[in-house]
Design a protein around this motif. Structure first.
Motif, PDB file in Angstrom:
ATOM      1  N   TYR A  21       0.976  -0.949   0.036  1.00 51.06           N
ATOM      2  CA  TYR A  21       0.584   0.236   0.312  1.00 51.06           C
ATOM      3  C   TYR A  21       0.439   1.302   0.004  1.00 51.06           C
ATOM      4  N   GLN A  22       1.645   1.159   0.787  1.00 52.02           N
ATOM      5  CA  GLN A  22       2.939   2.666   0.861  1.00 52.02           C
ATOM      6  C   GLN A  22       3.591   2.514   0.042  1.00 52.02           C
ATOM      7  N   ALA A  23       3.863   1.267  -0.940  1.00 58.12           N
ATOM      8  CA  ALA A  23       4.794   1.470  -2.415  1.00 58.12           C
ATOM      9  C   ALA A  23       4.010   2.746  -2.977  1.00 58.12           C
ATOM     10  N   THR A  34      -1.005   9.706   1.454  1.00 63.47           N
ATOM     11  CA  THR A  34       0.383   9.557   1.390  1.00 63.47           C
ATOM     12  C   THR A  34       1.187   8.649   2.344  1.00 63.47           C
ATOM     13  N   LEU A  35       0.374   8.130   3.618  1.00 59.19           N
ATOM     14  CA  LEU A  35       0.841   7.586   4.820  1.00 59.19           C
ATOM     15  C   LEU A  35       0.223   6.120   5.000  1.00 59.19           C
ATOM     16  N   ALA A  36       0.694   5.419   4.936  1.00 56.76           N
ATOM     17  CA  ALA A  36      -0.227   3.987   4.667  1.00 56.76           C
ATOM     18  C   ALA A  36      -0.625   3.600   6.669  1.00 56.76           C
ATOM     19  N   PRO A  37      -1.890   3.685   6.770  1.00 60.01           N
ATOM     20  CA  PRO A  37      -2.453   3.576   8.411  1.00 60.01           C
ATOM     21  C   PRO A  37      -1.691   2.198   8.773  1.00 60.01           C
ATOM     22  N   ASP A  38      -1.841   2.341   9.937  1.00 57.68           N
ATOM     23  CA  ASP A  38      -1.372   1.316  11.076  1.00 57.68           C
ATOM     24  C   ASP A  38      -2.390   0.086  10.867  1.00 57.68           C
TER      25      ASP A  38
END
Length: 185
Positions: A21-23, A34-38
């Motif tokens: 997801y982050q990639a 812009t930032l994947a959640p936990d």
């Protein structure tokens, strides 16, 4: 097409799923995020019965999930599609297999509309969805500002949807006995 196993997305897949997801976010044409959640945030935002991973030899190559579009009851059968495939596995049929799993699970659950918001520059994703029966509904112009690499810019989003084949069918009517003739005297 790569031979992969499609299975339910479970907590043990969290690290690999969130990395993919982050990639996708870092690439710039997947989402406004812009930032994947936990894991807790990811888990809470997606429908548990409509989440899948594609694995090859125990390695997650991609994931797909549905999210509710609204808490309002009238939209209970409408869900938003997310599909992310590892960069090294793109173009090998994994997205198609994952989207097929989402469509199958949504049909079995009685969902009537799947929708996807896709940046127009993400041509591969648009083609994938269209090949699975999604149609372009329209383009929402400059709908959001995307902050990527310190640069904020307005982005368009193409809105695609797939309607279940059950939508628009006449309701089933119960069998009715043949009319009886009644005589009056």
């Amino acid at each position: 097409m790569v031979a992969v196993e499609i299975s339910p997305l479970l907590p043990q897949h969290a690290a690999e799923v969130l990395a993919i997801y982050q990639a996708g976010m870092d690439e710039g044409n997947a989402t406004f995020e812009t930032l994947a959640p936990d894991w807790a945030g990811f888990d809470a935002a997606r429908l548990a019965e409509h989440r899948f991973v594609a694995e090859d030899a125990g390695r997650v190559l991609g994931w797909a999930a549905l999210s509710a579009v609204s808490a309002r009851l009238v939209y209970a059968g409408v869900a938003d599609v997310s599909i992310y495939v590892h960069a090294e596995a793109q173009g090998k049929g994994i997205g198609r297999a994952l989207l097929g799993a989402l469509i199958d699970s949504s049909e079995q659950a009685g969902l009537w509309t799947l929708q996807a918001g896709i940046f127009p520059e993400n041509i591969a994703s648009i083609r994938l969805h269209q090949a699975a029966g999604f149609r372009l509904v329209g383009v929402r112009e400059r709908i959001g500002r995307h902050d990527l690499d310190g640069q904020a810019r307005w982005r368009d989003v193409a809105l695609l949807e797939r309607r279940s084949s059950a939508v628009g069918q006449p309701p089933k009517t119960p069998e009715v006995a043949a009319p009886m003739s009644i005589g009056f005297r």
